[in-house]
Enzyme design. Structure first.
Site, mmCIF file in Angstrom:
data_model
loop_
_atom_site.group_PDB
_atom_site.id
_atom_site.type_symbol
_atom_site.label_atom_id
_atom_site.label_comp_id
_atom_site.label_asym_id
_atom_site.label_seq_id
_atom_site.Cartn_x
_atom_site.Cartn_y
_atom_site.Cartn_z
ATOM 1 N N GLY A 41 0.820 -1.200 0.000
ATOM 2 C CA GLY A 41 0.000 0.000 0.000
ATOM 3 C C GLY A 41 0.854 1.250 0.000
ATOM 4 N N CYS A 42 0.326 2.339 0.519
ATOM 5 C CA CYS A 42 1.012 3.628 0.526
ATOM 6 C C CYS A 42 2.413 3.517 1.099
ATOM 7 C CB CYS A 42 0.199 4.633 1.338
ATOM 8 S SG CYS A 42 1.031 6.209 1.570
ATOM 9 N N PHE A 43 3.408 3.944 0.322
ATOM 10 C CA PHE A 43 4.785 3.786 0.794
ATOM 11 C C PHE A 43 5.147 4.753 1.916
ATOM 12 C CE2 PHE A 43 6.231 5.805 -3.558
ATOM 13 C CZ PHE A 43 5.583 6.988 -3.262
ATOM 14 N N TRP A 44 4.379 5.834 2.089
ATOM 15 C CA TRP A 44 4.624 6.692 3.240
ATOM 16 C C TRP A 44 4.458 5.881 4.527
ATOM 17 C CZ3 TRP A 44 0.687 11.111 1.795
ATOM 18 C CH2 TRP A 44 1.126 11.761 0.637
ATOM 19 N N CYS A 45 3.363 5.117 4.576
ATOM 20 C CA CYS A 45 3.067 4.299 5.761
ATOM 21 C C CYS A 45 4.130 3.219 5.937
ATOM 22 C CB CYS A 45 1.698 3.645 5.624
ATOM 23 S SG CYS A 45 0.337 4.769 5.245
#
Length: 210
Positions: A41-45
């Site tokens: 999923g979101c690579f920030w997370c």
């Protein structure tokens, strides 16, 4: 693309150049170190989660799993490149093992939702674990078998298991995004709650004040 329209506006402002591209990252770790690549999923997370694990030196946001060379964020977000948002995790194998990082991966996202993670929908948010050799592949498959047998998740695991491919480091504004933008609405509403949920369930060692 992330669902909130304000995110799309923010990307346009921060990128400055809508045609900005990623850069190919070397997957050769320093002597005594190792690297693992995960898409969840979101690579920030993902970056925030893996960097909190004891033994991890760094986590780099980027794109992999597809065929387009040096893709931009906009291209990956079109879900036409085959790439997924991912993190390259640089770690000390004397402190944390690949097996433990696979545990982190499965403890920090829902591996049963195809082409989706939370509010983020599309193939660039699919679940993938990459392996460098037969031993790592076996560790991944054994973990999936274990989780399936224990019925840890109510639905079948759809995580892809693929050999490590070229990894493209995402544009600079994506790196350490949560650290630099702690009050951004997506971070406060999605990223931090996901991280806090992970902390409650993960049994391994996390860095102090993480």
């Amino acid at each position: 693309m992330k669902l909130a329209s304000y995110i799309l506006v923010l990307f346009t402002v921060l990128s400055c150049n809508s045609n900005a591209q990623s850069t190919k990252l070397s997957l050769e770790p320093k002597k005594g170190k190792a690297i693992a690549v995960f898409a969840e999923g979101c690579f920030w997370c993902s970056e925030h989660i893996f960097e909190a694990v004891v033994g991890v030196d760094d986590a780099v946001s980027g794109y992999t799993g597809g065929t387009t060379k040096k893709p931009s964020y906009e291209q990956v977000s079109s879900h036409k490149t085959g790439h997924a948002e991912a993190v390259a995790v640089y770690y000390d194998p004397k402190v944390v093992s690949f097996k433990e990082l696979v545990d982190v991966f499965f403890a920090s996202h829902d591996p049963t939702t195809p082409n989706r993670q939370g509010p983020d929908v599309g193939s660039s948010y699919r679940s993938i674990v990459f392996y460098r050799n037969a031993e790592e592949k076996k560790i991944i498959l054994d973990k999936i078998t274990e989780l399936t047998a224990k019925k840890v998740f109510p639905n079948p695991i759809v995580t892809e298991v693929k050999p490590l491919m070229d990894f493209y480091k995402a544009e600079g504004y994506h790196q350490d995004y949560i650290k630099h933008h702690p009050n951004e609405p997506y971070v406060k509403g999605v990223s931090i709650p996901r991280y806090n949920k992970f902390k409650k369930t993960y049994k391994g060692k996390l860095k102090p004040n993480s």
